[in-house]
Design an enzyme around this catalytic site. Structure first.
Site, PDB file in Angstrom:
ATOM      1  N   ARG A 230      26.492  23.057 -18.541  1.00 40.96           N
ATOM      2  CA  ARG A 230      25.516  22.484 -19.835  1.00 40.96           C
ATOM      3  C   ARG A 230      26.401  22.940 -21.379  1.00 40.96           C
ATOM      4  O   ARG A 230      27.046  24.261 -21.406  1.00 40.96           O
ATOM      5  CB  ARG A 230      24.502  23.363 -19.938  1.00 40.96           C
ATOM      6  CG  ARG A 230      23.351  22.558 -18.996  1.00 40.96           C
ATOM      7  CD  ARG A 230      23.066  21.124 -19.375  1.00 40.96           C
ATOM      8  NE  ARG A 230      22.045  20.315 -18.341  1.00 40.96           N
ATOM      9  CZ  ARG A 230      22.456  19.698 -17.659  1.00 40.96           C
ATOM     10  NH1 ARG A 230      23.952  19.093 -17.241  1.00 40.96           N
ATOM     11  NH2 ARG A 230      21.624  19.025 -16.803  1.00 40.96           N
TER      12      ARG A 230
ATOM     13  N   HIS B  70      29.010  13.217 -20.351  1.00 39.31           N
ATOM     14  CA  HIS B  70      28.158  13.820 -19.392  1.00 39.31           C
ATOM     15  C   HIS B  70      28.027  12.713 -18.152  1.00 39.31           C
ATOM     16  O   HIS B  70      27.511  12.113 -17.740  1.00 39.31           O
ATOM     17  CB  HIS B  70      26.792  13.664 -19.982  1.00 39.31           C
ATOM     18  CG  HIS B  70      25.852  14.584 -19.035  1.00 39.31           C
ATOM     19  ND1 HIS B  70      24.816  15.510 -19.531  1.00 39.31           N
ATOM     20  CD2 HIS B  70      25.712  14.606 -17.441  1.00 39.31           C
ATOM     21  CE1 HIS B  70      24.395  15.993 -18.772  1.00 39.31           C
ATOM     22  NE2 HIS B  70      24.851  15.821 -17.356  1.00 39.31           N
TER      23      HIS B  70
END
Ligand code: NDP
Ligand code: OXD
Length: 308
Positions: A223, A271
């Protein structure tokens, strides 16, 4: 008899229904707007409209391995069990992403291609072997262990770091904050697959990045909140770090004009290190629903107090 499941965020109910049908699971999938009272929800991101309208929910499944997108939803009922995805086809993708990033940096293949593009004579160019390079993986869960298993045959000196002690054959394992500096010291490549939690936020700041070897790679696919962005960019700018491969960011999608998008030492990807696979995810969720319906325990339950 089928079990009603409401989906919110990510893929549509139609797409999920196809996944459940493909594994013959007795699950009927609904969008939030037209869902009857459901016992289960499959969710990506904050969904303020979902929970008030679904008071009979028994559990919420994350559409991903990460769950911070659910936990930061103020509407999420405090006692509702949260269940994360466990692999479901993502670990092999993550391992591939990490191997790509690490080899690309340590073997310098692209340097020769760049030299060719500049019209230089690259006939005598040699790729460094990278055998024995120190490669560390932060996060030794499903993603981290698959990554280490993929890196293992490549001849690196492997290290791992987790919250609680782990033993992994062929890997020098470190645990906890007290061991973090030792884990980082002199790494040639750092691969990060940590969840976002209050404890992992801003963990990679200037002093910690300075512990890596000169010219090291930082690859983050956990993250974005892990890294102090300004510190990473400064370390890249002064040549202390060699490169960064970043798949996750504090703000996604990365806003136009963000320095990561144009920095010559940064490779940013949107992502995509490991995407949710609908067929495998539907199968896993269906199996867990069946266990819950039978009153049996399931794995992948999120411990809210630790944030993952
Ligand atoms: P797991 O829960 O299986 O593993 C998490 C690991 O992180 C564990 O080893 C855990 O330690 C460690 N950890 C958590 N908090 C800390 C801490 N404070 N200090 C040290 N170690 C810590 O998760 P997964 O491996 O399945 O996924 C990891 C993350 O990867 C996800 O949360 C998500 O954010 C990200 N992800 C990103 C994807 C992408 O496409 N970019 C795709 C899939 C996942 P311990 O072993 O002690 O519990
Ligand atoms: C996940 C992700 O958490 O896709 O699975 O990042």
């Amino acid at each position: 008899m089928s079990i009603d499941l409401v989906v919110a965020g990510g893929y549509t109910a139609v797409a999920w229904q196809a996944g459940f049908d493909a594994c013959d699971a007795p699950v009927k999938v609904h969008e939030v707007a037209d869902a009857p009272a459901c016992r289960y929800a499959l969710v990506w991101g904050a969904q303020p409209a979902l929970y008030a309208g679904q008071p009979a929910l028994r559990a919420v499944f994350s559409m991903g391995a990460g769950v911070e997108h659910l936990l930061r939803d103020a509407a999420l009922p405090a006692e509702l069990p949260l269940i994360r995805l466990e692999d479901a086809g993502m670990a092999v993708q993550m391992a591939g992403y990490a191997v790509w990033g690490v080899l690309r940096h340590l073997r310098r293949f692209e340097d020769s291609a760049a030299a060719a593009r500049r019209g230089e004579d690259w006939g005598g160019w040699r790729s460094p072997p990278a055998t024995g390079a120190r490669v560390g993986v932060m996060g030794l869960g499903v993603m981290g262990q698959a990554t280490l298993a993929a890196l293992a045959p490549l001849g690196f000196a492997l290290r791992g770091w987790s919250r609680s002690p782990r033993e992994i054959a062929g890997v020098e394992c470190h645990a906890g904050m007290a061991a973090l500096d030792r884990f980082l010291d002199g790494l040639d490549a750092l691969v990060c697959v940590l969840p976002h939690t209050p404890d992992t936020e801003n963990l990679l700041d200037a002093p910690r990045l300075a512990r890596l070897a000169k010219d090291a790679l930082v690859l983050n696919a956990g993250r974005g909140s892990l890294i102090v962005d300004a510190d990473l960019i400064a370390a890249l700018d002064r040549g202390q770090l060699g490169a960064a491969v970043l798949d996750v960011f504090r703000e996604e999608p990365l806003p136009v004009g963000h320095p990561y998008l144009t920095h010559p030492r940064v490779t940013a990807t949107p992502h995509i290190a490991a995407r949710t696979q609908i067929p495998l995810t539907a199968r896993q969720v269906a199996e867990k629903i069946a266990r819950l319906e039978a009153g049996l325990p399931v794995t992948g339950l999120v411990e809210r107090s630790r944030g993952y």
